[in-house]
Design a protein around this motif. Structure first.
Motif, PDB file in Angstrom:
ATOM      1  N   VAL A  48      34.788  43.707  43.523  1.00 29.11           N
ATOM      2  CA  VAL A  48      36.057  43.572  42.810  1.00 29.11           C
ATOM      3  C   VAL A  48      37.104  44.370  43.561  1.00 29.11           C
ATOM      4  O   VAL A  48      36.856  45.531  43.918  1.00 29.11           O
ATOM      5  CB  VAL A  48      35.976  44.151  41.370  1.00 29.11           C
ATOM      6  CG1 VAL A  48      37.275  43.878  40.626  1.00 29.11           C
ATOM      7  CG2 VAL A  48      34.788  43.609  40.605  1.00 29.11           C
ATOM      8  N   SER A  65      42.127  39.237  41.789  1.00 29.46           N
ATOM      9  CA  SER A  65      41.054  39.879  42.541  1.00 29.46           C
ATOM     10  C   SER A  65      41.147  39.443  43.999  1.00 29.46           C
ATOM     11  O   SER A  65      42.081  38.764  44.406  1.00 29.46           O
ATOM     12  CB  SER A  65      39.697  39.493  41.955  1.00 29.46           C
ATOM     13  OG  SER A  65      39.399  38.162  42.329  1.00 29.46           O
ATOM     14  N   TYR A  95      41.404  45.140  43.424  1.00 30.36           N
ATOM     15  CA  TYR A  95      42.774  44.935  42.972  1.00 30.36           C
ATOM     16  C   TYR A  95      43.693  45.804  43.820  1.00 30.36           C
ATOM     17  O   TYR A  95      43.474  47.012  43.917  1.00 30.36           O
ATOM     18  CB  TYR A  95      42.959  45.356  41.513  1.00 30.36           C
ATOM     19  CG  TYR A  95      42.042  44.664  40.532  1.00 30.36           C
ATOM     20  CD1 TYR A  95      41.873  43.275  40.570  1.00 30.36           C
ATOM     21  CD2 TYR A  95      41.375  45.395  39.552  1.00 30.36           C
ATOM     22  CE1 TYR A  95      41.032  42.643  39.667  1.00 30.36           C
ATOM     23  CE2 TYR A  95      40.542  44.771  38.641  1.00 30.36           C
ATOM     24  CZ  TYR A  95      40.370  43.389  38.707  1.00 30.36           C
ATOM     25  OH  TYR A  95      39.549  42.773  37.812  1.00 30.36           O
ATOM     26  N   LEU A 152      36.743  37.627  37.690  1.00 26.24           N
ATOM     27  CA  LEU A 152      36.982  38.937  38.288  1.00 26.24           C
ATOM     28  C   LEU A 152      38.442  39.340  38.176  1.00 26.24           C
ATOM     29  O   LEU A 152      38.790  40.510  38.333  1.00 26.24           O
ATOM     30  CB  LEU A 152      36.585  38.926  39.763  1.00 26.24           C
ATOM     31  CG  LEU A 152      35.101  38.825  40.055  1.00 26.24           C
ATOM     32  CD1 LEU A 152      34.884  38.776  41.555  1.00 26.24           C
ATOM     33  CD2 LEU A 152      34.359  40.010  39.457  1.00 26.24           C
ATOM     34  N   ASP A 153      39.324  38.372  37.962  1.00 32.20           N
ATOM     35  CA  ASP A 153      40.729  38.715  37.752  1.00 32.20           C
ATOM     36  C   ASP A 153      40.811  39.575  36.495  1.00 32.20           C
ATOM     37  O   ASP A 153      40.118  39.320  35.522  1.00 32.20           O
ATOM     38  CB  ASP A 153      41.577  37.448  37.553  1.00 32.20           C
ATOM     39  CG  ASP A 153      41.646  36.605  38.827  1.00 32.20           C
ATOM     40  OD1 ASP A 153      41.321  37.151  39.895  1.00 32.20           O
ATOM     41  OD2 ASP A 153      42.019  35.423  38.736  1.00 32.20           O
TER      42      ASP A 153
END
Lengths: 175, 509
Positions: B291, B307, B293, B315-316
């Motif tokens: 993951v 992501s 960000y 995963l966002d």
């Protein structure tokens, strides 16, 4: 810059041990304004005398000793009820209490799990007693049971919790 | 009735205050004579203390410096007392000898640093500075005294913070901007005392002891080896090491101004931001990333963290409550967590043997027992809880099948670390059988693994702890601060890689 950390050190040690202090005082003094005052006075004295506390020695033992003096002072000042636990008994309790290597978070997690595992009746009983602050007399009146039955139920619920906590805390060991 | 039952009943009666003298005598006798009675008494007392704090509204021993009124009832829960204590410890200096006196632990704040190198480790931008020396090998810093006086120091320089309105100068070059409320700001050297009278002045002092004081605004009082001079605007005083003084015209160009520094810092920030941008792109491509960000490129209205995947995926991160705010550099975004509801939710299907958690965060306060960084929902087998405790410990909690363990790096967040950007990284390395915590790229604590387990994220949250399990109510664990980069790797990263991630993402070198 050694000194500024002293306050921080106090707060840390105090936080780590406040439940221990609470447990001792509330085992020796009825719940209520007097107990609150003793707790408050104890924390004030701990703070005032923290300069005398030697870093690296046992804070729990030191703090409980001070709490013990506050309880004794309360016993002396109290007029109505003369009978009290003997010094030897109180010392034995203080010593045991200081020696328990409890970790606050372990206990908190264990208690969550154990509370969740209680049956509804036990849970409601403890809610009433601890959240609601009910006395045994009030609980008996409310439920229409005898005080004896309420004592018994309180013993049973708390013994179940103790058994469950023992299991969880020893399973996890010191880790 | 068993002895434990009797003991229990007496304890409950004592608690209610209904216990009679004869019962107290019996309690005393049981505790004195019956084997195991003291153990049971203490164990049950402890349980009651747990129950009172978990369920109840009853007092815990309260902050000793709070106002004391003997008759006051303290219906404050443990958590409230704890957070109050921690808030106080985080911001105030407690002095055991004077319980009523509270004071700040610092005298100034470091507000800018440009191309700095220090003797030893220097403070980070945003840090509260206590009394003590600032030994700058090179570069520029801006120090804002609590009095309001601002000093720009050009390295090499040696300047000691004496109080909120006084410094001791050993050598270097400084410009002081002193607003009216800080009038009287004083800089001392071995032979000179310079007292500001609401002005702006420059001060140069070399190792040999030759000094120059330049007044750009207002006036300055100088006492050079007993000779007092009042220097007006536009003038400068030169004092040689042997005390010979002469006045000349002042030279504003010779000292860096606040606006110069601001412009140069902004340029520096732009170039560092750009440098990080390249590294961030490479990180996005790293196959070990589970993951990632970057918190960049998101429009202000966006409620989603994209992501590393090009396509949309669980995963966002779904943003709940948090606000967009400024990150490490001007123009770089971060997500601000403030309220109990603030969080980012994500879902990850992976199972891991080792993992690395990495984030740039700015923690503004530790006002909860736990401040969440990344926590999986609930606390069961495979759970991973990465958080900061109220005492400032960075903690990785791992839950196995039958046991759990907290891997702690103590004392990471001292009060001076609050409010500044900090790089946190924790590696769970199954092969090396250890957990390592890194702060700002440096390992601070290595701990052996207590047991083996397969780690699963599943539903997880950044900055909070999600969805209380059925039947249990958990304390809120929201972070109070900002997060501006987050990565989770499904492998253990090496120490050099972590040092590199820090170096390329540091707000200032």
């Amino acid at each position: 810059m050694g000194e500024p950390d002293r306050g921080e050190q106090f707060v840390r040690l105090f936080l780590q041990n406040q439940k221990r202090i609470y447990a001792l005082v509330l085992a020796l003094v009825p719940r209520g304004a007097d107990a609150d005052d003793i707790l408050q006075e104890t924390s004030a004295v701990l703070w005032q005398k923290f300069g005398e506390f030697e870093t690296g020695t046992n804070f729990a033992a030191w703090a409980l000793r001070i709490a013990r003096y506050q309880v004794m002072a309360y016993y002396t000042s109290r007029k109505r009820q003369r009978a009290r636990l003997s010094d030897e008994t109180i010392d034995a309790v203080v010593e045991k209490m200081a020696a328990r290597p409890e970790r606050e978070e372990d206990r908190s997690f264990a208690l969550d799990g154990c509370l969740a595992g209680l049956d509804r009746g036990d849970r409601e009983l403890l809610e009433l007693r601890y959240r609601g602050g009910a006395t045994v007399g009030e609980m008996a009146r409310q439920s229409g049971k005898t005080a004896f039955a309420v004592y018994k139920a309180l013993n049973r619920a708390q013994d179940r919790l103790l058994g469950c906590m023992r299991g969880k805390l020893s399973a996890e060991g010191a880790g | 009735m068993s002895e434990h039952d009797e003991l229990g009943e007496l304890m409950e009666a004592l608690r209610d205050g209904t216990i009679e003298d004869a019962q107290i005598a019996r309690l005393d006798q049981l505790l004195a004579e019956s084997p195991g009675a003291v153990d049971y008494f203490v164990e049950r007392a402890w349980l009651r203390s747990d129950l009172d704090t978990k369920l109840g509204s009853v007092a815990a021993p309260l902050l000793p410096i709070a106002r004391r009124r003997p008759s006051r009832r303290f219906m404050v829960g443990l958590a409230a007392a704890a957070s109050l204590l921690a808030a106080v410890s985080a911001t105030l200096l407690l002095r055991p000898s004077h319980p009523a006196t509270l004071s700040y632990e610092g005298v100034a704040v470091l507000t800018r640093a440009l191309e700095t190198t220090w003797e030893g480790t220097g403070p980070a931008v945003g840090s509260v500075l206590p009394q003590g020396r600032l030994a700058l090998r090179s570069g520029l810093i801006q120090v804002e005294f609590f009095s309001g006086a601002r000093v720009i120091l050009e390295g090499p320089a040696d300047f000691e913070l004496v109080s909120a309105n006084e410094g001791r100068f050993r050598h270097g070059r400084l410009r002081a901007v002193v607003p009216p409320q800080a009038q009287g700001f004083t800089v001392r050297t071995d032979g000179m005392t310079v007292v500001d009278r609401g002005t702006e002045f420059g001060f140069r002092l070399d190792h040999a002891g030759d000094a120059e004081v330049h007044v750009f605004q207002g006036r300055v009082e100088i006492d050079a080896k007993g000779v007092k001079t009042e220097l007006p605007v536009g003038r400068a005083l030169r004092v040689s090491r042997d005390g010979v003084a002469q006045t000349v015209a002042s030279d504003p160009e010779a000292f860096v101004t606040v606006s110069d520094l601001s412009l140069r810092s902004a340029e520096e920030a732009r170039s560092r931001f750009a440098l990080w941008g390249g590294a961030s792109e490479r990180l996005r491509q790293d196959p070990r990333v589970a993951v990632y960000y970057s918190f960049a490129d998101a429009p202000d209205w966006s409620r989603e963290l994209r992501s590393q995947r090009a396509e949309r995926s669980p995963l966002d991160g779904a943003i709940i409550g948090c606000r967009w705010a400024e990150g490490r550099w001007s123009g770089k975004k971060a997500l601000e967590f403030k309220c109990p509801g603030d969080r980012v939710r994500l879902q990850d299907a992976g199972e891991y043997e080792s993992l690395t958690l990495m984030s740039w965060v700015r923690v503004d306060a530790l006002d909860r027992p736990f401040s969440g960084l990344m926590l999986t929902d609930g606390w069961t087998s495979g759970s991973v809880h990465w958080q900061i405790t109220q005492s400032g410990t960075l903690r990785l909690g791992i839950h196995g099948d039958k046991q759990y363990n907290d891997y702690d790096a103590p004392a990471v967040f001292a009060p001076a670390q609050l409010g500044r950007w900090i790089h946190l990284c924790t590696v769970y390395d199954r092969d090396a059988r250890e957990v390592t915590h890194y702060i700002d790229g440096r390992p601070v604590r290595r701990l052996p693994l207590k047991f083996d387990t397969q780690l699963r994220l599943g539903a997880a949250e950044l900055g909070n702890w999600g969805v209380p399990m059925q039947g249990n109510v958990y304390a809120v664990r929201n972070l109070n601060g900002r997060m501006d980069e987050f990565a989770l790797f499904g492998k253990a990263l090496r120490a050099e890689e972590i040092a590199g991630l820090y170096a390329v993402g540091a707000p200032a070198p």
